[in-house]
Design an enzyme around this catalytic site. Structure first.
Site, PDB file in Angstrom:
ATOM      1  N   GLY A 189      -0.185 -13.491 -17.741  1.00 49.71           N
ATOM      2  CA  GLY A 189       1.087 -12.773 -17.715  1.00 49.71           C
ATOM      3  C   GLY A 189       1.632 -12.731 -16.305  1.00 49.71           C
ATOM      4  N   ILE A 191       0.931 -10.919 -13.634  1.00 50.97           N
ATOM      5  CA  ILE A 191      -0.024 -10.908 -12.515  1.00 50.97           C
ATOM      6  C   ILE A 191      -0.713 -12.267 -12.379  1.00 50.97           C
ATOM      7  CG2 ILE A 191      -2.203  -9.931 -11.707  1.00 50.97           C
ATOM      8  CD1 ILE A 191      -1.232  -7.224 -12.816  1.00 50.97           C
ATOM      9  N   ARG A 212      -3.813 -15.295 -26.060  1.00 54.74           N
ATOM     10  CA  ARG A 212      -3.466 -15.373 -27.483  1.00 54.74           C
ATOM     11  C   ARG A 212      -2.574 -16.567 -27.790  1.00 54.74           C
ATOM     12  NH1 ARG A 212      -1.324  -9.376 -28.598  1.00 54.74           N
ATOM     13  NH2 ARG A 212      -0.378  -9.829 -26.586  1.00 54.74           N
ATOM     14  N   PRO A 214       0.118 -19.858 -25.831  1.00 57.51           N
ATOM     15  CA  PRO A 214       0.586 -20.525 -24.608  1.00 57.51           C
ATOM     16  C   PRO A 214       1.790 -19.787 -24.019  1.00 57.51           C
ATOM     17  CG  PRO A 214       0.223 -22.117 -26.377  1.00 57.51           C
ATOM     18  CD  PRO A 214       0.129 -20.755 -26.996  1.00 57.51           C
ATOM     19  N   ARG A 271      -9.149  -4.245 -15.619  1.00 59.49           N
ATOM     20  CA  ARG A 271      -9.837  -2.990 -15.898  1.00 59.49           C
ATOM     21  C   ARG A 271     -11.333  -3.246 -15.928  1.00 59.49           C
ATOM     22  NH1 ARG A 271      -5.887  -0.736 -14.546  1.00 59.49           N
ATOM     23  NH2 ARG A 271      -4.642   0.822 -15.662  1.00 59.49           N
ATOM     24  N   ASP A 295     -11.810  -5.310  -8.065  1.00 58.54           N
ATOM     25  CA  ASP A 295     -10.944  -4.185  -7.702  1.00 58.54           C
ATOM     26  C   ASP A 295     -11.168  -3.022  -8.653  1.00 58.54           C
ATOM     27  OD1 ASP A 295      -8.718  -2.869  -6.328  1.00 58.54           O
ATOM     28  OD2 ASP A 295      -7.585  -3.221  -8.179  1.00 58.54           O
ATOM     29  N   HIS A 319     -10.176   0.100  -6.442  1.00 55.85           N
ATOM     30  CA  HIS A 319      -8.952   0.061  -7.265  1.00 55.85           C
ATOM     31  C   HIS A 319      -7.697   0.205  -6.395  1.00 55.85           C
ATOM     32  CE1 HIS A 319      -7.483   0.841 -11.637  1.00 55.85           C
ATOM     33  NE2 HIS A 319      -6.614   0.125 -10.950  1.00 55.85           N
ATOM     34  N   SER A 322      -2.477  -1.993  -6.452  1.00 52.48           N
ATOM     35  CA  SER A 322      -1.066  -1.651  -6.233  1.00 52.48           C
ATOM     36  C   SER A 322      -0.857  -0.788  -4.998  1.00 52.48           C
ATOM     37  CB  SER A 322      -0.502  -0.923  -7.460  1.00 52.48           C
ATOM     38  OG  SER A 322      -1.125   0.345  -7.622  1.00 52.48           O
TER      39      SER A 322
END
Length: 353
Positions: A189, A191, A212, A214, A271, A295, A319, A322
Site C-alpha cells: 500500500g 507505505i 490480496r 495486484p 504491528r 519498529d 515505535h 511517524s
C-alpha cells in the site's frame, strides 16, 4: 438557562431533549455569547497545530496526566461532543456508551486501527476518522534506516565497541548488500510504495510484493506480484507493511521464517503481532535469518528484560515510525478536521472506510 445547570444534567437527557435545550440556549444568549462544542483530546502533548484548530470553534479539555490512563480518559467522556483519540487505548462501544447522547464524532490520530472496534462503530453508524497517508513518508524513511542498520550490523558493531572487541580485518563484521538484491514487500500500500520509491536510488535488483490483489501502482515502480511463499523464498530483504487483522496476526511464524533465506533481513514497520515474536527470537538466535529491524513489537512498551534486546542481530526502535515534527503536526491537523466535520454533521476529511 444557566450553563452550570445544563452541564449538570446534560448526560441525563435524551438526544431530542439535548437538541431542544441547545436551541433554547442559543435563542436566549446575549449577542456576545455563542454555544461552543466541547472536545476531549486524550493526550495533553498533542501537537498545537491540531489543537488550535479545535480551539477556534470548540472548548478543548485534556486529561491531567501524561500519559493518561484509559480510566482517566473515560471519566472525561460524558458530556463531550467530540473526541480526538490520541494513543492506542481500546476504542469501543464502552466509549460510545459513555459519550451518549452528546458525543457526535471521534477521530484517532493514527493510521493503524487494530485497537478500535470498527465493527461496533459501523453497527452504530457512528462517525469515525483516522489519519492515514500523512505518515507514509516518515514511516518509509525509518524503514529504510532499519533495513540498512540491520543489514549492515550497526547494533552488533556498537556492542563490539562498548565491549572492547573492535578487531577489524577484511572478514570482520560483513553485512548484506542492497545493490542487486531482491526486496520483498508483504503489503504494498502507501507505505510499501513509499519505501520502494526511496530504494530506487540503491540499484535494487528487483521489487516483489504479495497481498490480496495486484496493485495498479506497482507497474510504475517495477514491482512484481507474487505469492507470499515465493516472496519469502526469493527476498534478500522483507518488509512487513500490512495492517494487523485476524488474517495477518502471526503471519510471520516459525514455518514462514524457515522459508526465508539464512541471509535475509526482516523489517517490520506495521504491528508487532504480525510476527510470532518467540519464533523470531529463535530464528535470530539459530541463524534461520540474518537479522531483523523492528519498529514495532509485542508488547509495547517492550520490557527491559525482553529476549529481543539481548540479540546482537536485532535492531529495535520504540515505535517511532511517524515520530517527526511535521508528520505528527499533520496527523493532528487531519484528526482535528475530522472531529469538527463530524460534530457539524459533514463528511470527514479522512473517514475510516
Amino acid at each position: 438557562m444557566d450553563k452550570i445547570f445544563t452541564r449538570l444534567f446534560l448526560t441525563q437527557l435524551s438526544k431530542t431533549e439535548i437538541n431542544l435545550l441547545q436551541s433554547y440556549r442559543c435563542a436566549t444568549m446575549t449577542s456576545k455569547e455563542v454555544w461552543r462544542p466541547k472536545v476531549l483530546v486524550t493526550n495533553k502533548e498533542t501537537p498545537e497545530k491540531g489543537v488550535n484548530i479545535l480551539r477556534q470553534k470548540c472548548d478543548v479539555i485534556f486529561p491531567e496526566n501524561v500519559p493518561a490512563t484509559r480510566d482517566e480518559i473515560m471519566k472525561l467522556v460524558p458530556g463531550v461532543d467530540g473526541i480526538m483519540w490520541v494513543g492506542h487505548y481500546a476504542l469501543n462501544g464502552e466509549v460510545l456508551d459513555a459519550g451518549a447522547p452528546t458525543l457526535k464524532a471521534i477521530s484517532t490520530m493514527s493510521a493503524g486501527m487494530d485497537y478500535v472496534d470498527v465493527a461496533e462503530f459501523k453497527r452504530r453508524n457512528f462517525p469515525l476518522g483516522y489519519t492515514p497517508t500523512v505518515l507514509n513518508e516518515a514511516v518509509a524513511d525509518e524503514a529504510v534506516g532499519l533495513m540498512i542498520a540491520a543489514g549492515r550490523r550497526f547494533h552488533e558493531g556498537l556492542l563490539k565497541i562498548e565491549n572492547g572487541k573492535w578487531q577489524g580485518g577484511p572478514q570482520w563484521m560483513l553485512g548484506r548488500d542492497i545493490k542487486g538484491s531482491t526486496v520483498g514487500f508483504i503489503g504494498f500500500g502507501g507505505i510499501g510504495q513509499a519505501i520502494a520509491r526511496r530504494l530506487k536510488g540503491f540499484d535494487v535488483g528487483q521489487f516483489i510484493y504479495s497481498g490480496r490483489n495486484p496493485k495498479p501502482e506497482a507497474a510504475d515502480l517495477g514491482a512484481k506480484f507474487v505469492p507470499q511463499s515465493a516472496l519469502l523464498k526469493e527476498s534478500d530483504f522483507v518488509f512487513i507493511a500490512v495492517p494487523l487483522t485476524n488474517a495477518t496476526r502471526h503471519l510471520i511464524n516459525a514455518t514462514t521464517l524457515r522459508q526465508m533465506k539464512p541471509t535475509a533481513v526482516l523489517v517490520n514497520v506495521a504491528r508487532g503481532e504480525i510476527i510470532d515474536q518467540d519464533a523470531l527470537v529463535a530464528a535470530l538466535k539459530d541463524g534461520t535469518i540474518f537479522a531483523a529491524g523492528l519498529d514495532v513489537m509485542t508488547p509495547e512498551p517492550l520490557p527491559a528484560d525482553s529476549e529481543l534486546l539481548k540479540l546482537p542481530n536485532a535492531v529495535i526502535v520504540p515505535h517511532l515510525g511517524s515520530a517527526t515534527i511535521r508528520t505528527r503536526d499533520d496527523m493532528s491537523v487531519v484528526a482535528a478536521h475530522n472531529v469538527l466535520a463530524g460534530i457539524e454533521g459533514s463528511p470527514m476529511l479522512s473517514p475510516y472506510p
